[in-house]
Scaffold this active site. Structure first.
Site, PDB file in Angstrom:
ATOM      1  N   LYS A   9       1.362  -1.343  -0.701  1.00 41.01           N
ATOM      2  CA  LYS A   9      -0.043   0.307  -0.112  1.00 41.01           C
ATOM      3  C   LYS A   9       1.094   1.651  -0.203  1.00 41.01           C
ATOM      4  CE  LYS A   9      -3.636  -1.867   2.201  1.00 41.01           C
ATOM      5  NZ  LYS A   9      -4.718  -1.907   3.643  1.00 41.01           N
ATOM      6  N   TYR A  49     -12.358  -2.844  -4.400  1.00 42.03           N
ATOM      7  CA  TYR A  49     -12.394  -2.215  -2.869  1.00 42.03           C
ATOM      8  C   TYR A  49     -14.101  -2.321  -2.745  1.00 42.03           C
ATOM      9  CZ  TYR A  49      -8.519  -2.682   0.273  1.00 42.03           C
ATOM     10  OH  TYR A  49      -6.895  -2.910   0.236  1.00 42.03           O
ATOM     11  N   ASN A 112      -2.419   0.170   6.692  1.00 46.50           N
ATOM     12  CA  ASN A 112      -1.437  -1.030   7.323  1.00 46.50           C
ATOM     13  C   ASN A 112      -0.977  -1.798   6.571  1.00 46.50           C
ATOM     14  OD1 ASN A 112      -3.974  -2.021   5.426  1.00 46.50           O
ATOM     15  ND2 ASN A 112      -4.594  -2.727   6.722  1.00 46.50           N
ATOM     16  N   HIS A 115      -2.128  -4.703   1.555  1.00 42.66           N
ATOM     17  CA  HIS A 115      -3.628  -5.960   1.330  1.00 42.66           C
ATOM     18  C   HIS A 115      -3.450  -7.447   0.879  1.00 42.66           C
ATOM     19  CE1 HIS A 115      -6.794  -7.229  -0.144  1.00 42.66           C
ATOM     20  NE2 HIS A 115      -6.825  -7.972  -1.450  1.00 42.66           N
ATOM     21  N   GLU A 126      -9.760 -10.674  -7.825  1.00 41.91           N
ATOM     22  CA  GLU A 126      -8.207  -9.650  -7.685  1.00 41.91           C
ATOM     23  C   GLU A 126      -7.099  -9.656  -8.546  1.00 41.91           C
ATOM     24  OE1 GLU A 126      -7.702  -9.376  -3.673  1.00 41.91           O
ATOM     25  OE2 GLU A 126      -9.255  -9.246  -2.967  1.00 41.91           O
TER      26      GLU A 126
HETATM   27  P1  ADP Z   1      -7.419  -6.477   5.332  1.00 43.54           P
HETATM   28  O1  ADP Z   1      -6.492  -5.795   4.731  1.00 43.54           O
HETATM   29  O2  ADP Z   1      -7.115  -7.623   6.625  1.00 43.54           O
HETATM   30  O3  ADP Z   1      -8.185  -8.277   4.321  1.00 43.54           O
HETATM   31  P2  ADP Z   1     -10.409  -6.007   5.712  1.00 43.54           P
HETATM   32  O4  ADP Z   1     -10.605  -6.732   4.392  1.00 43.54           O
HETATM   33  O5  ADP Z   1     -11.059  -6.327   7.152  1.00 43.54           O
HETATM   34  O6  ADP Z   1      -8.460  -6.284   6.020  1.00 43.54           O
HETATM   35  O7  ADP Z   1     -10.728  -4.726   5.295  1.00 43.54           O
HETATM   36  C1  ADP Z   1     -10.083  -3.837   3.886  1.00 43.54           C
HETATM   37  C2  ADP Z   1      -9.094  -2.607   4.466  1.00 43.54           C
HETATM   38  O8  ADP Z   1     -10.193  -1.550   4.868  1.00 43.54           O
HETATM   39  C3  ADP Z   1      -8.221  -2.869   5.984  1.00 43.54           C
HETATM   40  O9  ADP Z   1      -6.592  -3.945   5.288  1.00 43.54           O
HETATM   41  C4  ADP Z   1      -8.174  -1.721   6.502  1.00 43.54           C
HETATM   42  O10 ADP Z   1      -6.894  -1.077   5.887  1.00 43.54           O
HETATM   43  C5  ADP Z   1      -9.259  -0.613   6.094  1.00 43.54           C
HETATM   44  N1  ADP Z   1      -9.815  -1.475   7.393  1.00 43.54           N
HETATM   45  C6  ADP Z   1     -10.445  -2.519   8.074  1.00 43.54           C
HETATM   46  N2  ADP Z   1     -11.129  -2.075   8.893  1.00 43.54           N
HETATM   47  C7  ADP Z   1     -11.013  -1.017   8.754  1.00 43.54           C
HETATM   48  C8  ADP Z   1     -11.432  -0.228  10.328  1.00 43.54           C
HETATM   49  N3  ADP Z   1     -11.947  -0.867  11.380  1.00 43.54           N
HETATM   50  N4  ADP Z   1     -11.168   1.525  10.097  1.00 43.54           N
HETATM   51  C9  ADP Z   1     -10.444   1.689   9.394  1.00 43.54           C
HETATM   52  N5  ADP Z   1     -10.378   0.970   8.418  1.00 43.54           N
HETATM   53  C10 ADP Z   1     -10.058   0.096   7.982  1.00 43.54           C
HETATM   54 MG    MG Z   2      -9.526  -7.922   3.302  1.00 46.09          MG
END
Ligand code: ADP
Ligand code: MG
Length: 137
Positions: A9, A49, A112, A115, A126
């Site tokens: 990211k 997304y 974070n 992905h 994807e």
């Molecule tokens: P992952 O990336 O671990 O698969 P998710 O698919 O649940 O997580 O969410 C996609 C992305 O959305 C996350 O990587 C994060 O950047 C963002 N995200 C998820 N949950 C939250 C939240 N509660 N607040 C802010 N951003 C979030």
């Molecule tokens: Mg995810």
């Protein structure tokens, strides 16, 4: 052999840790079958997304994903999907296990670092979103 999609990211690209993150994959038995650095458009990020479009954080997530270039890669190997998720660590870096990519390189749940696909079905969708079959080897 399994394939999964990884995105480094904008926060991690800006920090200059592309190489360090790709090394985590290669050092743990995941082959980089395809990779590209690119700037996502808003339409790209919204489409990628789309499953999260009803979540309260969707707007911030899209804004963040287009805030700078990303590196999209196809990772290939035995149990590539689960292996990548293990290497990534928990979505919230504060909860990510020590030694994971998110524990080492991520700031917060918005920025974070990486992905990774979360199911075989989503991985196929994807991967096809970013790469044609002839770009993967
Ligand atoms: P992952 O990336 O671990 O698969 P998710 O698919 O649940 O997580 O969410 C996609 C992305 O959305 C996350 O990587 C994060 O950047 C963002 N995200 C998820 N949950 C939250 C939240 N509660 N607040 C802010 N951003 C979030
Ligand atoms: Mg995810």
């Amino acid at each position: 052999m399994e394939r999964t999609l990884s995105i480094i990211k904008p926060d991690a690209v800006a920090k200059g840790v592309i190489g360090k993150i790709l090394d985590r994959f290669e050092s743990n038995g995941l082959k980089i079958a395809a990779t590209r650095k690119m700037q996502l458009s808003r339409a790209d990020a919204e489409a990628f997304y789309a499953v999260h479009s009803e979540r309260p954080f969707f707007g911030d997530l899209v804004d963040f994903m287009i805030s700078g270039p990303v590196v999209v890669s196809v990772l290939e190997g035995e149990n590539a999907l689960i292996k990548n998720r293990q290497l990534m660590g928990a979505t919230n870096p504060k909860e990510a296990e020590a030694g994971t990519i998110r524990a080492d390189f991520a700031e917060n749940i918005d920025a974070n670092a990486v992905h990774g696909s979360d199911s075989a079905e989503n991985a196929a969708v994807e991967i096809a979103f970013f790469f044609s079959e002839r770009e993967i080897s």
